[in-house]
Design a protein around this motif. Structure first.
Motif, PDB file in Angstrom:
ATOM      1  N   ALA A 291     -16.740  -3.242 -11.530  1.00  0.00           N
ATOM      2  CA  ALA A 291     -17.423  -3.386 -12.594  1.00  0.00           C
ATOM      3  C   ALA A 291     -17.523  -4.849 -12.958  1.00  0.00           C
ATOM      4  CB  ALA A 291     -16.499  -2.760 -13.837  1.00  0.00           C
ATOM      5  N   ILE A 292     -16.614  -5.644 -12.400  1.00  0.00           N
ATOM      6  CA  ILE A 292     -16.675  -7.045 -12.586  1.00  0.00           C
ATOM      7  C   ILE A 292     -17.494  -7.989 -11.684  1.00  0.00           C
ATOM      8  CG2 ILE A 292     -14.914  -9.320 -12.457  1.00  0.00           C
ATOM      9  CD1 ILE A 292     -13.014  -7.779 -13.800  1.00  0.00           C
ATOM     10  N   LEU A 293     -17.283  -7.110 -10.289  1.00  0.00           N
ATOM     11  CA  LEU A 293     -18.145  -7.825  -9.133  1.00  0.00           C
ATOM     12  C   LEU A 293     -19.561  -7.811  -9.286  1.00  0.00           C
ATOM     13  CD1 LEU A 293     -15.911  -7.001  -6.036  1.00  0.00           C
ATOM     14  CD2 LEU A 293     -16.499  -9.253  -6.938  1.00  0.00           C
ATOM     15  N   ALA A 294     -19.920  -6.866  -9.873  1.00  0.00           N
ATOM     16  CA  ALA A 294     -21.259  -6.372  -9.999  1.00  0.00           C
ATOM     17  C   ALA A 294     -22.221  -7.394 -10.885  1.00  0.00           C
ATOM     18  CB  ALA A 294     -21.634  -4.931 -10.587  1.00  0.00           C
ATOM     19  N   PRO A 295     -21.776  -7.737 -12.045  1.00  0.00           N
ATOM     20  CA  PRO A 295     -22.431  -8.510 -12.805  1.00  0.00           C
ATOM     21  C   PRO A 295     -22.184  -9.989 -12.682  1.00  0.00           C
ATOM     22  CG  PRO A 295     -20.581  -7.532 -14.163  1.00  0.00           C
ATOM     23  CD  PRO A 295     -20.898  -6.761 -12.909  1.00  0.00           C
ATOM     24  N   PHE A 296     -21.145 -10.197 -11.832  1.00  0.00           N
ATOM     25  CA  PHE A 296     -20.954 -11.604 -11.083  1.00  0.00           C
ATOM     26  C   PHE A 296     -21.898 -11.627 -10.144  1.00  0.00           C
ATOM     27  CE2 PHE A 296     -19.316 -14.107  -7.674  1.00  0.00           C
ATOM     28  CZ  PHE A 296     -18.970 -15.256  -8.279  1.00  0.00           C
ATOM     29  N   ILE A 297     -22.101 -10.732  -9.386  1.00  0.00           N
ATOM     30  CA  ILE A 297     -23.296 -11.062  -8.164  1.00  0.00           C
ATOM     31  C   ILE A 297     -24.611 -11.451  -8.738  1.00  0.00           C
ATOM     32  CG2 ILE A 297     -24.425  -9.925  -6.171  1.00  0.00           C
ATOM     33  CD1 ILE A 297     -21.496  -8.656  -5.877  1.00  0.00           C
ATOM     34  N   VAL A 298     -24.901 -10.664  -9.861  1.00  0.00           N
ATOM     35  CA  VAL A 298     -26.133 -10.602 -10.436  1.00  0.00           C
ATOM     36  C   VAL A 298     -26.357 -11.860 -10.984  1.00  0.00           C
ATOM     37  CG1 VAL A 298     -27.830  -9.972 -11.928  1.00  0.00           C
ATOM     38  CG2 VAL A 298     -26.550  -8.172 -10.712  1.00  0.00           C
ATOM     39  N   LEU A 299     -25.555 -12.589 -11.711  1.00  0.00           N
ATOM     40  CA  LEU A 299     -25.607 -13.747 -12.653  1.00  0.00           C
ATOM     41  C   LEU A 299     -25.330 -14.935 -11.702  1.00  0.00           C
ATOM     42  CD1 LEU A 299     -23.678 -12.578 -15.985  1.00  0.00           C
ATOM     43  CD2 LEU A 299     -26.041 -12.626 -15.433  1.00  0.00           C
TER      44      LEU A 299
ATOM     45  N   PHE B 122     -18.408 -11.643  -1.488  1.00  0.00           N
ATOM     46  CA  PHE B 122     -17.866 -11.350  -2.400  1.00  0.00           C
ATOM     47  C   PHE B 122     -17.707  -9.535  -2.541  1.00  0.00           C
ATOM     48  CE2 PHE B 122     -18.268 -15.225  -4.494  1.00  0.00           C
ATOM     49  CZ  PHE B 122     -16.891 -15.530  -4.928  1.00  0.00           C
ATOM     50  N   SER B 123     -18.964  -9.265  -2.033  1.00  0.00           N
ATOM     51  CA  SER B 123     -18.977  -7.747  -1.874  1.00  0.00           C
ATOM     52  C   SER B 123     -17.849  -7.171  -0.977  1.00  0.00           C
ATOM     53  CB  SER B 123     -20.428  -7.336  -1.645  1.00  0.00           C
ATOM     54  OG  SER B 123     -20.598  -5.783  -1.709  1.00  0.00           O
ATOM     55  N   MET B 124     -18.140  -7.626   0.239  1.00  0.00           N
ATOM     56  CA  MET B 124     -17.012  -7.258   1.224  1.00  0.00           C
ATOM     57  C   MET B 124     -15.680  -7.537   0.907  1.00  0.00           C
ATOM     58  SD  MET B 124     -16.695  -5.953   4.216  1.00  0.00           S
ATOM     59  CE  MET B 124     -18.121  -5.568   4.836  1.00  0.00           C
ATOM     60  N   ALA B 125     -15.228  -8.537   0.111  1.00  0.00           N
ATOM     61  CA  ALA B 125     -14.032  -8.729  -0.316  1.00  0.00           C
ATOM     62  C   ALA B 125     -13.595  -7.954  -1.381  1.00  0.00           C
ATOM     63  CB  ALA B 125     -13.909 -10.346  -0.887  1.00  0.00           C
ATOM     64  N   GLY B 126     -14.142  -7.424  -1.860  1.00  0.00           N
ATOM     65  CA  GLY B 126     -14.158  -6.491  -3.205  1.00  0.00           C
ATOM     66  C   GLY B 126     -13.781  -5.306  -2.507  1.00  0.00           C
ATOM     67  N   VAL B 127     -14.757  -4.790  -1.387  1.00  0.00           N
ATOM     68  CA  VAL B 127     -14.334  -3.458  -0.993  1.00  0.00           C
ATOM     69  C   VAL B 127     -13.044  -3.444   0.016  1.00  0.00           C
ATOM     70  CG1 VAL B 127     -15.189  -1.973   1.073  1.00  0.00           C
ATOM     71  CG2 VAL B 127     -16.817  -2.802  -0.790  1.00  0.00           C
ATOM     72  N   VAL B 128     -12.882  -4.543   0.639  1.00  0.00           N
ATOM     73  CA  VAL B 128     -11.430  -4.619   1.367  1.00  0.00           C
ATOM     74  C   VAL B 128     -10.182  -4.747   0.130  1.00  0.00           C
ATOM     75  CG1 VAL B 128      -9.917  -6.099   2.598  1.00  0.00           C
ATOM     76  CG2 VAL B 128     -12.330  -6.000   3.133  1.00  0.00           C
ATOM     77  N   ALA B 129     -10.604  -5.325  -1.072  1.00  0.00           N
ATOM     78  CA  ALA B 129      -9.561  -5.086  -1.947  1.00  0.00           C
ATOM     79  C   ALA B 129      -9.257  -3.717  -2.485  1.00  0.00           C
ATOM     80  CB  ALA B 129      -9.787  -6.217  -2.968  1.00  0.00           C
ATOM     81  N   LEU B 130     -10.331  -3.117  -2.378  1.00  0.00           N
ATOM     82  CA  LEU B 130     -10.460  -1.759  -3.007  1.00  0.00           C
ATOM     83  C   LEU B 130      -9.585  -0.781  -1.912  1.00  0.00           C
ATOM     84  CD1 LEU B 130     -13.897  -0.780  -4.400  1.00  0.00           C
ATOM     85  CD2 LEU B 130     -11.946  -1.036  -5.620  1.00  0.00           C
ATOM     86  N   ILE B 131      -9.718  -1.061  -0.669  1.00  0.00           N
ATOM     87  CA  ILE B 131      -9.035  -0.380   0.164  1.00  0.00           C
ATOM     88  C   ILE B 131      -7.433  -0.292  -0.221  1.00  0.00           C
ATOM     89  CG2 ILE B 131      -8.551   0.105   2.739  1.00  0.00           C
ATOM     90  CD1 ILE B 131     -11.414  -0.374   3.159  1.00  0.00           C
TER      91      ILE B 131
END
Length: 520
Positions: A13-21, A33-42
């Protein structure tokens, strides 16, 4: 309170608007950032699953408002298992998206991808029905954007059909929530489970109608016949990485049925007696037969995979509809297997698409890298068709074994075995047509030969790594099937003995409830 349980929702939820803005014009930054977020999710999901593995139920109360008045996020074996599965799937799908360049073919792919993860994670972790509806809507909005990614007339048409069917489901969901709240005064699942048992036997019409409506909503999400019409076109026309991610979407519907109809409306509840076997089992058997029949009749490779998804959901729902501890454990085992197998097949179809002018099951010159791609297809097809030695075969054995406890096990056995045979023939026909019975360029019609001779980009190495990773997970899943099934059995037992879930959500807010504490 355990704050980590909220991170699978908050992080995307934080990464999505950050990527857009901040990174909307910089694809490389978006990818990082997207890949780092997914790795952190795992990592987070693995930690949550490990914590829940001993039966611990984790609670987070937003705003420190206690249930049933506040919004709660709850993590038990089932929810953390599905969160971990989603995070792992997202990693390989995102890796393929970056390697194949699909993320560059439209705008806001990575932001929509993160919003999609947010909706899926929220649906698995929420502790009340209203927020389940909210996260379903987040899923719908993000998935529509992903589905029409890269544009195209057929893709847009399929996306509109997808939205219309799911908006119908959303409308029914609201009606069901209104009826439930009118009857019980709550939408918190733990609180609702206790209040439903207090409803007078002469006043059960409203709650039965609500239970049926909820079942219809979740059946739409799970693509259960006759509510499956949105899936074939939607998944076939969606970009390949999106379709692969959508392999978990139908499992959200299956998860919701398991969660609601084991905790809120359990099989032994008199208010909803007969709802499970009378309605769900026949629909599941028809879904299985229709899906595998579609595999045999499909004229395009992508359509074949979409019908295989319908058939696999029919298999899952056969197990769920029995509503015993053994059948739910078998369903959970098969859910993980079918998610990984379907995602791998969608990505393999995209590898084939890069080397053929179309995906029709007709004879054409050999595809580029035919040996490697055909090998990947062979393994994935074996897994989806349920042939030994991979996990699909073990999953079917578990479901067949669980069906012995039914009053009439002949129908599940007959349909499952017949559908398995049909799917084997369908996948064998498709594989031999695409990879084996190839024509030479001289035998190819002029227009197809000209298209074939055009310079087509060779799939990137990372594309093969992503597909190979999913298949490696399937093989590992088979090798460790014993411990995995033991975990699924413990998860199923926790669902049918939800006292720790109830005590954590309603009686001891902000505190972890473990089996050891309950023993004392």
């Amino acid at each position: 309170m355990m704050h980590w349980i909220l991170m699978p929702i908050i992080l995307p939820a934080i990464l999505a608007p950050f990527i857009v803005l901040a990174a909307r014009y910089h694809i490389q930054i978006q990818r990082v950032f997207s890949m780092a977020g997914v790795v952190a999710l795992i990592a987070i999901a693995a930690g949550l699953a490990w914590q829940a593995s001993d039966g611990t139920v984790t609670l987070y109360q937003l705003g420190d408002w206690a249930a049933p008045f506040g919004i709660v996020v709850v993590g038990d074996r089932l929810s953390t298992l599905m969160v971990l599965l989603t995070a792992i799937l997202a990693f390989f799908v995102l890796l393929y998206s970056i390697a194949s360049g699909w993320d560059e073919r439209g705008r806001h792919f990575h932001a929509l991808f993160q919003f999609q993860l947010m909706g899926i994670m929220g649906a698995f972790l929420t502790g009340d029905l209203f927020n389940l509806f909210v996260f379903f809507e987040v899923l719908l909005i993000a998935s529509y954007g992903l589905m029409i990614h890269a544009g195209g007339r057929e893709r847009l048409r399929a996306g509109v059909q997808y939205v219309l069917f799911n908006l119908l489901g959303s409308t029914l969901f609201l009606f069901a929530l209104g009826a439930i709240y009118a009857e019980t005064g709550t939408l918190n699942m733990a609180d609702l489970a206790q209040r439903v048992t207090l409803i007078d036997a002469d006043s059960t019409v409203g709650i039965r109608v609500a239970a049926v409506l909820l079942l219809l909503v979740f059946a739409i999400k799970a693509a259960l016949v006759p509510l499956h019409f949105w899936l074939p076109s939607s998944y076939a026309e969606a970009p390949a990485p999106v379709a692969a991610l959508f392999a978990i979407m139908t499992k959200v519907g299956a998860y919701a049925i398991i969660r609601v109809y084991t905790i809120v409306f359990p099989p032994d509840l008199e208010v909803t007696a007969g709802l499970h076997n009378d309605w769900l089992l026949p629909a599941a058997l028809v879904s299985l037969a229709l899906g595998m029949g579609g595999v045999l009749a499909a004229k395009k490779l992508d359509r074949l995979v979409t019908f295989a998804v319908i058939g696999s959901m029919g298999m899952v729902m056969v197990a769920i509809s029995l509503f015993t501890a053994e059948s739910i454990a078998a369903a959970l085992y098969y859910i993980v297997h079918s998610t990984l197998a379907a995602a791998a097949l969608f990505l393999i179809v995209d590898l084939v698409r890069t080397s053929r002018p179309h995906l029709d099951l007709t004879l054409l010159p050999p595809v580029a890298g035919a040996a490697l791609i055909s090998g990947l297809f062979f393994v994935a097809a074996i897994a989806m068709a349920g042939l030994p030695p991979l996990s699909g075969f073990l999953g079917k054995l578990l479901i067949l074994d669980a069906s012995f406890e039914t009053a009439n096990p002949v129908w599940p056995w007959a349909v499952i075995l017949t559908a398995s045979l049909i799917s084997i023939v369908g996948f064998a026909r498709a594989g031999s047509t695409v990879f084996w019975k190839a024509k030479s360029v001289e035998e190819t019609p002029a227009e197809e030969a000209e298209d074939k001779l055009e310079d087509r980009p060779e799939p990137a190495t990372l594309s093969y790594v992503a597909v190979g990773g999913l298949l490696a997970l399937l093989i590992s899943y088979t090798v460790f099937s014993g411990p995995v099934h033991a975990y699924m059995s413990a998860t199923s037992e926790q669902l049918f003995a939800p006292e720790s879930y109830f005590s954590t959500v309603l009686e001891t807010p902000g505190k972890l409830s473990t089996p050891k504490e309950e023993a004392h």
